[in-house]
Write a protein that holds these residues in place. Sequence first.
Motif, PDB file in Angstrom:
ATOM      1  N   VAL A  60       0.925  -1.115  -0.045  1.00 37.91           N
ATOM      2  CA  VAL A  60       0.136  -0.056   0.208  1.00 37.91           C
ATOM      3  C   VAL A  60       0.781   1.305  -0.028  1.00 37.91           C
ATOM      4  O   VAL A  60       1.811   1.493   0.921  1.00 37.91           O
ATOM      5  N   GLY A  61       0.773   2.260  -1.045  1.00 40.05           N
ATOM      6  CA  GLY A  61       1.520   3.400  -1.120  1.00 40.05           C
ATOM      7  C   GLY A  61       0.716   4.499  -1.065  1.00 40.05           C
ATOM      8  O   GLY A  61      -0.594   4.529  -0.841  1.00 40.05           O
ATOM      9  N   THR A  62       1.271   5.584  -1.227  1.00 41.15           N
ATOM     10  CA  THR A  62       0.733   6.885  -1.710  1.00 41.15           C
ATOM     11  C   THR A  62       1.695   7.841  -2.736  1.00 41.15           C
ATOM     12  O   THR A  62       2.807   7.595  -2.750  1.00 41.15           O
ATOM     13  N   TRP A  63       1.076   8.761  -3.447  1.00 41.08           N
ATOM     14  CA  TRP A  63       1.699   9.707  -4.092  1.00 41.08           C
ATOM     15  C   TRP A  63       2.519  10.671  -3.523  1.00 41.08           C
ATOM     16  O   TRP A  63       1.866  11.409  -2.587  1.00 41.08           O
ATOM     17  N   LEU A  64       3.339  11.252  -4.052  1.00 42.94           N
ATOM     18  CA  LEU A  64       4.294  12.326  -3.528  1.00 42.94           C
ATOM     19  C   LEU A  64       3.867  13.272  -4.580  1.00 42.94           C
ATOM     20  O   LEU A  64       4.351  13.367  -5.716  1.00 42.94           O
ATOM     21  N   MET A  65       3.271  14.213  -4.172  1.00 42.97           N
ATOM     22  CA  MET A  65       2.915  15.550  -5.132  1.00 42.97           C
ATOM     23  C   MET A  65       3.360  16.871  -4.548  1.00 42.97           C
ATOM     24  O   MET A  65       3.219  17.893  -5.283  1.00 42.97           O
ATOM     25  N   THR A  66       3.786  16.935  -3.479  1.00 42.92           N
ATOM     26  CA  THR A  66       4.303  18.121  -2.785  1.00 42.92           C
ATOM     27  C   THR A  66       5.766  18.781  -3.599  1.00 42.92           C
ATOM     28  O   THR A  66       5.897  19.890  -3.247  1.00 42.92           O
ATOM     29  N   ALA A  67       6.511  17.954  -3.935  1.00 44.11           N
ATOM     30  CA  ALA A  67       7.776  18.218  -4.425  1.00 44.11           C
ATOM     31  C   ALA A  67       8.650  18.652  -3.159  1.00 44.11           C
ATOM     32  O   ALA A  67       9.543  19.029  -3.592  1.00 44.11           O
ATOM     33  N   SER A  68       8.341  18.180  -1.958  1.00 45.14           N
ATOM     34  CA  SER A  68       9.193  18.518  -0.794  1.00 45.14           C
ATOM     35  C   SER A  68       9.723  17.221   0.029  1.00 45.14           C
ATOM     36  O   SER A  68       9.015  16.431   0.071  1.00 45.14           O
ATOM     37  N   PRO A  69      11.058  17.343  -0.167  1.00 46.95           N
ATOM     38  CA  PRO A  69      11.838  16.070   0.487  1.00 46.95           C
ATOM     39  C   PRO A  69      11.407  16.036   2.171  1.00 46.95           C
ATOM     40  O   PRO A  69      11.383  14.873   2.462  1.00 46.95           O
ATOM     41  N   ASN A  70      11.135  17.329   2.679  1.00 47.72           N
ATOM     42  CA  ASN A  70      10.647  17.107   4.113  1.00 47.72           C
ATOM     43  C   ASN A  70       9.518  16.368   4.181  1.00 47.72           C
ATOM     44  O   ASN A  70       9.292  15.534   5.190  1.00 47.72           O
ATOM     45  N   VAL A  71       8.391  16.691   3.340  1.00 49.07           N
ATOM     46  CA  VAL A  71       7.060  15.844   3.501  1.00 49.07           C
ATOM     47  C   VAL A  71       7.220  14.694   3.022  1.00 49.07           C
ATOM     48  O   VAL A  71       6.653  13.845   3.624  1.00 49.07           O
ATOM     49  N   ALA A  72       8.035  14.199   1.988  1.00 45.07           N
ATOM     50  CA  ALA A  72       8.360  13.001   1.638  1.00 45.07           C
ATOM     51  C   ALA A  72       9.030  12.181   2.655  1.00 45.07           C
ATOM     52  O   ALA A  72       8.493  10.868   2.783  1.00 45.07           O
ATOM     53  N   GLU A  73       9.879  12.678   3.247  1.00 45.17           N
ATOM     54  CA  GLU A  73      10.276  11.811   4.449  1.00 45.17           C
ATOM     55  C   GLU A  73       9.358  11.755   5.578  1.00 45.17           C
ATOM     56  O   GLU A  73       9.250  10.585   6.313  1.00 45.17           O
ATOM     57  N   ALA A  74       8.597  12.445   5.863  1.00 48.32           N
ATOM     58  CA  ALA A  74       7.616  12.402   6.761  1.00 48.32           C
ATOM     59  C   ALA A  74       6.451  11.305   6.397  1.00 48.32           C
ATOM     60  O   ALA A  74       6.135  10.304   7.147  1.00 48.32           O
ATOM     61  N   ILE A  75       6.138  11.159   5.235  1.00 44.23           N
ATOM     62  CA  ILE A  75       5.186  10.388   4.626  1.00 44.23           C
ATOM     63  C   ILE A  75       5.892   8.926   4.580  1.00 44.23           C
ATOM     64  O   ILE A  75       5.486   7.910   4.920  1.00 44.23           O
ATOM     65  N   GLY A  76       7.201   8.914   4.399  1.00 48.04           N
ATOM     66  CA  GLY A  76       7.973   7.719   4.477  1.00 48.04           C
ATOM     67  C   GLY A  76       7.898   6.844   5.688  1.00 48.04           C
ATOM     68  O   GLY A  76       7.955   5.891   5.828  1.00 48.04           O
ATOM     69  N   PHE A  77       7.722   7.803   6.739  1.00 50.56           N
ATOM     70  CA  PHE A  77       7.490   7.316   8.060  1.00 50.56           C
ATOM     71  C   PHE A  77       6.106   6.911   8.492  1.00 50.56           C
ATOM     72  O   PHE A  77       5.907   6.484   9.701  1.00 50.56           O
ATOM     73  N   ALA A  78       5.107   7.372   7.662  1.00 52.11           N
ATOM     74  CA  ALA A  78       3.828   7.146   8.073  1.00 52.11           C
ATOM     75  C   ALA A  78       3.357   6.025   8.189  1.00 52.11           C
ATOM     76  O   ALA A  78       2.069   5.405   8.857  1.00 52.11           O
ATOM     77  N   GLY A  79       3.924   4.955   7.372  1.00 50.20           N
ATOM     78  CA  GLY A  79       3.671   3.537   7.618  1.00 50.20           C
ATOM     79  C   GLY A  79       3.081   2.677   6.251  1.00 50.20           C
ATOM     80  O   GLY A  79       2.877   1.449   5.992  1.00 50.20           O
ATOM     81  N   PHE A  80       3.277   3.628   5.059  1.00 50.57           N
ATOM     82  CA  PHE A  80       3.063   3.190   3.899  1.00 50.57           C
ATOM     83  C   PHE A  80       4.366   2.351   3.457  1.00 50.57           C
ATOM     84  O   PHE A  80       5.649   2.495   3.859  1.00 50.57           O
ATOM     85  N   ASP A  81       4.130   1.218   2.737  1.00 49.65           N
ATOM     86  CA  ASP A  81       5.038   0.290   2.173  1.00 49.65           C
ATOM     87  C   ASP A  81       6.053   0.952   1.152  1.00 49.65           C
ATOM     88  O   ASP A  81       7.108   0.717   0.964  1.00 49.65           O
ATOM     89  N   TYR A  82       5.202   1.962   0.214  1.00 48.34           N
ATOM     90  CA  TYR A  82       6.145   2.501  -0.641  1.00 48.34           C
ATOM     91  C   TYR A  82       5.491   3.910  -1.046  1.00 48.34           C
ATOM     92  O   TYR A  82       4.258   4.257  -0.726  1.00 48.34           O
ATOM     93  N   VAL A  83       6.343   4.855  -1.782  1.00 48.38           N
ATOM     94  CA  VAL A  83       5.785   6.142  -2.005  1.00 48.38           C
ATOM     95  C   VAL A  83       6.179   6.246  -3.536  1.00 48.38           C
ATOM     96  O   VAL A  83       7.206   6.005  -3.982  1.00 48.38           O
ATOM     97  N   MET A  84       5.451   6.937  -4.087  1.00 45.93           N
ATOM     98  CA  MET A  84       5.198   7.277  -5.702  1.00 45.93           C
ATOM     99  C   MET A  84       5.789   8.635  -5.730  1.00 45.93           C
ATOM    100  O   MET A  84       5.013   9.655  -5.866  1.00 45.93           O
ATOM    101  N   LEU A  85       7.119   8.656  -6.343  1.00 44.65           N
ATOM    102  CA  LEU A  85       7.301  10.508  -6.558  1.00 44.65           C
ATOM    103  C   LEU A  85       6.904  10.511  -7.986  1.00 44.65           C
ATOM    104  O   LEU A  85       7.219   9.865  -9.119  1.00 44.65           O
TER     105      LEU A  85
END
Length: 265
Positions: free
Chosen positions: A19-44
């Motif tokens: 289960v993943g989510t999309w990265l749409m903010t273009a922010s490394p900080n937000v991407a890092e936070a989302i990476g710790f949220a519990g998703f298996d993967y994130v889609m840049l």
Amino acid sequence: MTLPVNRFKQWLGGSKVPVGTWLMTASPNVAEAIGFAGFDYVMLDMEHVPVDVPQAIAIMQAVAGTPAELVVRLPWNDPVMVKRVLDSGAQTLMFPYIQSVEEARQAVASTRYPGRGFRGVAAVHRASRYGTVKRYLHEADREIGVVLQLETPEAIAALPEIADVEGVDALFIGPGDLSAAMGYIGEIRHPEVQGMIGDALDACRARKMPCGIVGADPELVGDYIAKGFGFVAIGSDMSLMMSRAQEYLAVLHGETATTENSGVY
């Protein structure tokens, strides 16, 4: 140093439904936070987000320190962009708007070194850990994941042939563009759209080809999992932030929260 194992590629076709989510903010900080949220993967997302290669590297670095795996959706089926993104360290690529067997073959070939494709050769870059992975040129192909996105009825019709292309690891149904191409723009849940999505899933399952999809909310994504999709994504960092903000404001104003164009992410 050894080449990192592509966990996302290992998951495909297994019992686990990532289960993943999309990265749409273009922010490394937000991407890092989302990476710790519990998703298996994130889609840049480099297709709809103004992210260039240096920005993509910063996001890759941010996600690398989290438990999540990273998948990169390219802006187009462009061998030059493929080469730059792979050299930057991406291991799994999603190619948007694949329409034919020929486009599928080009996508795969652009990720492989000569002998299996035409990826340009360089020795010292982020993907090879700056040259410290000594056998990178011999082993890179093994850990590269290729996901092809089908987004029109024409692409769905060509799915059996596309799925048979050697080197394709998974297919992904794009419900937003599919609904638009079918004349139901913004109507992801329209019965005809969902019917074609179901046909695509059936065709993939008949060929034992992992198939993924994205949805806007837990109800829809849960339904996709129940139907047999092999990997799913829910919303995006941007949509999660906006929906939560609107929810809080609606509570304060005594209203019902709504998010425009929330049918996909």
